[in-house]
Motif scaffolding. Structure first.
Motif, PDB file in Angstrom:
ATOM      1  N   ALA A  27     -31.824 -16.945 -30.458  1.00  0.00           N
ATOM      2  CA  ALA A  27     -30.776 -17.629 -31.230  1.00  0.00           C
ATOM      3  C   ALA A  27     -29.432 -17.668 -30.511  1.00  0.00           C
ATOM      4  O   ALA A  27     -28.576 -18.485 -30.836  1.00  0.00           O
ATOM      5  CB  ALA A  27     -30.603 -16.934 -32.576  1.00  0.00           C
ATOM      6  N   GLY A  28     -29.226 -16.762 -29.554  1.00  0.00           N
ATOM      7  CA  GLY A  28     -27.952 -16.651 -28.847  1.00  0.00           C
ATOM      8  C   GLY A  28     -27.674 -15.193 -28.508  1.00  0.00           C
ATOM      9  O   GLY A  28     -28.572 -14.357 -28.536  1.00  0.00           O
ATOM     10  N   TRP A  29     -26.427 -14.883 -28.201  1.00  0.00           N
ATOM     11  CA  TRP A  29     -26.030 -13.525 -27.819  1.00  0.00           C
ATOM     12  C   TRP A  29     -25.651 -12.717 -29.053  1.00  0.00           C
ATOM     13  O   TRP A  29     -24.969 -13.217 -29.947  1.00  0.00           O
ATOM     14  CB  TRP A  29     -24.843 -13.583 -26.868  1.00  0.00           C
ATOM     15  CG  TRP A  29     -25.222 -14.108 -25.523  1.00  0.00           C
ATOM     16  CD1 TRP A  29     -25.329 -15.420 -25.162  1.00  0.00           C
ATOM     17  CD2 TRP A  29     -25.552 -13.353 -24.376  1.00  0.00           C
ATOM     18  NE1 TRP A  29     -25.716 -15.516 -23.857  1.00  0.00           N
ATOM     19  CE2 TRP A  29     -25.858 -14.256 -23.347  1.00  0.00           C
ATOM     20  CE3 TRP A  29     -25.617 -11.991 -24.112  1.00  0.00           C
ATOM     21  CZ2 TRP A  29     -26.210 -13.843 -22.073  1.00  0.00           C
ATOM     22  CZ3 TRP A  29     -25.978 -11.569 -22.843  1.00  0.00           C
ATOM     23  CH2 TRP A  29     -26.270 -12.495 -21.837  1.00  0.00           C
ATOM     24  N   VAL A  30     -26.095 -11.449 -29.089  1.00  0.00           N
ATOM     25  CA  VAL A  30     -25.815 -10.557 -30.230  1.00  0.00           C
ATOM     26  C   VAL A  30     -25.395  -9.186 -29.707  1.00  0.00           C
ATOM     27  O   VAL A  30     -25.630  -8.843 -28.558  1.00  0.00           O
ATOM     28  CB  VAL A  30     -27.043 -10.406 -31.153  1.00  0.00           C
ATOM     29  CG1 VAL A  30     -27.478 -11.738 -31.734  1.00  0.00           C
ATOM     30  CG2 VAL A  30     -28.188  -9.724 -30.431  1.00  0.00           C
ATOM     31  N   VAL A  31     -24.806  -8.413 -30.611  1.00  0.00           N
ATOM     32  CA  VAL A  31     -24.567  -6.997 -30.361  1.00  0.00           C
ATOM     33  C   VAL A  31     -25.723  -6.255 -31.005  1.00  0.00           C
ATOM     34  O   VAL A  31     -26.056  -6.494 -32.165  1.00  0.00           O
ATOM     35  CB  VAL A  31     -23.219  -6.529 -30.964  1.00  0.00           C
ATOM     36  CG1 VAL A  31     -23.063  -5.012 -30.819  1.00  0.00           C
ATOM     37  CG2 VAL A  31     -22.051  -7.248 -30.302  1.00  0.00           C
ATOM     38  N   ALA A  32     -26.347  -5.358 -30.246  1.00  0.00           N
ATOM     39  CA  ALA A  32     -27.491  -4.587 -30.730  1.00  0.00           C
ATOM     40  C   ALA A  32     -27.172  -3.099 -30.658  1.00  0.00           C
ATOM     41  O   ALA A  32     -26.333  -2.664 -29.879  1.00  0.00           O
ATOM     42  CB  ALA A  32     -28.720  -4.894 -29.886  1.00  0.00           C
ATOM     43  N   GLY A  33     -27.883  -2.337 -31.489  1.00  0.00           N
ATOM     44  CA  GLY A  33     -27.714  -0.888 -31.474  1.00  0.00           C
ATOM     45  C   GLY A  33     -27.512  -0.373 -32.873  1.00  0.00           C
ATOM     46  O   GLY A  33     -27.863  -1.052 -33.840  1.00  0.00           O
ATOM     47  N   PRO A  34     -26.883   0.717 -33.045  1.00  0.00           N
ATOM     48  CA  PRO A  34     -26.462   1.626 -31.982  1.00  0.00           C
ATOM     49  C   PRO A  34     -27.530   2.671 -31.660  1.00  0.00           C
ATOM     50  O   PRO A  34     -28.319   3.051 -32.514  1.00  0.00           O
ATOM     51  CB  PRO A  34     -25.237   2.322 -32.569  1.00  0.00           C
ATOM     52  CG  PRO A  34     -25.530   2.391 -34.032  1.00  0.00           C
ATOM     53  CD  PRO A  34     -26.326   1.137 -34.339  1.00  0.00           C
ATOM     54  N   ALA A  35     -27.494   3.118 -30.436  1.00  0.00           N
ATOM     55  CA  ALA A  35     -28.231   4.294 -30.044  1.00  0.00           C
ATOM     56  C   ALA A  35     -27.262   5.465 -30.173  1.00  0.00           C
ATOM     57  O   ALA A  35     -26.049   5.266 -30.142  1.00  0.00           O
ATOM     58  CB  ALA A  35     -28.718   4.166 -28.609  1.00  0.00           C
ATOM     59  N   THR A  36     -27.786   6.655 -30.343  1.00  0.00           N
ATOM     60  CA  THR A  36     -26.933   7.843 -30.403  1.00  0.00           C
ATOM     61  C   THR A  36     -27.119   8.651 -29.144  1.00  0.00           C
ATOM     62  O   THR A  36     -28.252   8.864 -28.693  1.00  0.00           O
ATOM     63  CB  THR A  36     -27.234   8.684 -31.648  1.00  0.00           C
ATOM     64  OG1 THR A  36     -28.623   9.005 -31.686  1.00  0.00           O
ATOM     65  CG2 THR A  36     -26.856   7.941 -32.921  1.00  0.00           C
ATOM     66  N   TYR A  37     -26.015   9.074 -28.561  1.00  0.00           N
ATOM     67  CA  TYR A  37     -26.040   9.858 -27.319  1.00  0.00           C
ATOM     68  C   TYR A  37     -25.354  11.191 -27.542  1.00  0.00           C
ATOM     69  O   TYR A  37     -24.287  11.250 -28.133  1.00  0.00           O
ATOM     70  CB  TYR A  37     -25.330   9.108 -26.192  1.00  0.00           C
ATOM     71  CG  TYR A  37     -25.986   7.812 -25.845  1.00  0.00           C
ATOM     72  CD1 TYR A  37     -27.208   7.797 -25.171  1.00  0.00           C
ATOM     73  CD2 TYR A  37     -25.403   6.602 -26.199  1.00  0.00           C
ATOM     74  CE1 TYR A  37     -27.829   6.598 -24.857  1.00  0.00           C
ATOM     75  CE2 TYR A  37     -26.027   5.407 -25.877  1.00  0.00           C
ATOM     76  CZ  TYR A  37     -27.230   5.417 -25.207  1.00  0.00           C
ATOM     77  OH  TYR A  37     -27.840   4.238 -24.903  1.00  0.00           O
ATOM     78  N   TRP A  38     -25.952  12.228 -27.029  1.00  0.00           N
ATOM     79  CA  TRP A  38     -25.397  13.591 -27.131  1.00  0.00           C
ATOM     80  C   TRP A  38     -24.915  14.021 -25.788  1.00  0.00           C
ATOM     81  O   TRP A  38     -25.436  13.760 -24.772  1.00  0.00           O
ATOM     82  CB  TRP A  38     -26.463  14.560 -27.616  1.00  0.00           C
ATOM     83  CG  TRP A  38     -26.850  14.292 -29.031  1.00  0.00           C
ATOM     84  CD1 TRP A  38     -27.754  13.384 -29.474  1.00  0.00           C
ATOM     85  CD2 TRP A  38     -26.326  14.918 -30.203  1.00  0.00           C
ATOM     86  NE1 TRP A  38     -27.831  13.416 -30.838  1.00  0.00           N
ATOM     87  CE2 TRP A  38     -26.966  14.351 -31.306  1.00  0.00           C
ATOM     88  CE3 TRP A  38     -25.375  15.919 -30.404  1.00  0.00           C
ATOM     89  CZ2 TRP A  38     -26.698  14.748 -32.605  1.00  0.00           C
ATOM     90  CZ3 TRP A  38     -25.114  16.296 -31.698  1.00  0.00           C
ATOM     91  CH2 TRP A  38     -25.764  15.713 -32.780  1.00  0.00           C
TER      92      TRP A  38
END
Length: 123
Positions: free
Chosen positions: A112-123
């Protein structure tokens, strides 16, 4: 979900991340999930709880899903973009102190186009 026809600028993606986080803080979880290409919110909330409230000494089991008021004490800190400009890690604060958990988001193309994906969690 916010969709761009061309790759968004970093500032545009950051606006979406800030909006997403604002919705989370307000306890408006379904709206936050609809704003981005979202990973399971339960994992995100549990990680934020563990890295903030629980780390400060509050160990009430499962309280994090029953009463989301603790989200209001979280805030965004610095944004750290990767060298390609497609990934950003965002520091999180709890009561003004940076916590061990950061959220990671990606700017990625879809059909469909460009999106923001996530979030992942980082420690």
């Amino acid at each position: 979900m916010k969709i761009w026809t061309e790759r968004p600028a970093k500032a545009d993606a950051e606006v979406v991340v800030r909006r997403y986080f604002g919705l989370l803080r307000a306890g408006r979880i379904p709206e936050a999930e609809q704003l981005i290409d979202h990973y399971p919110v339960r994992h995100v909330l549990k990680s934020l709880w563990t890295g903030s409230v629980e780390a400060s000494g509050n160990t009430a089991a499962e309280e994090w899903m029953q009463d989301l008021s603790w989200l209001g004490e979280l805030d965004l800190a610095d944004f750290h973009w990767g060298h390609t400009g497609s990934h950003v890690n965002v520091e999180i604060t709890y009561r003004g102190q940076v916590i061990e958990v950061a959220l990671g988001f990606w700017v990625r193309p879809t059909d469909a186009g460009w999106v923001v994906a996530g979030p992942a969690t980082y420690w």
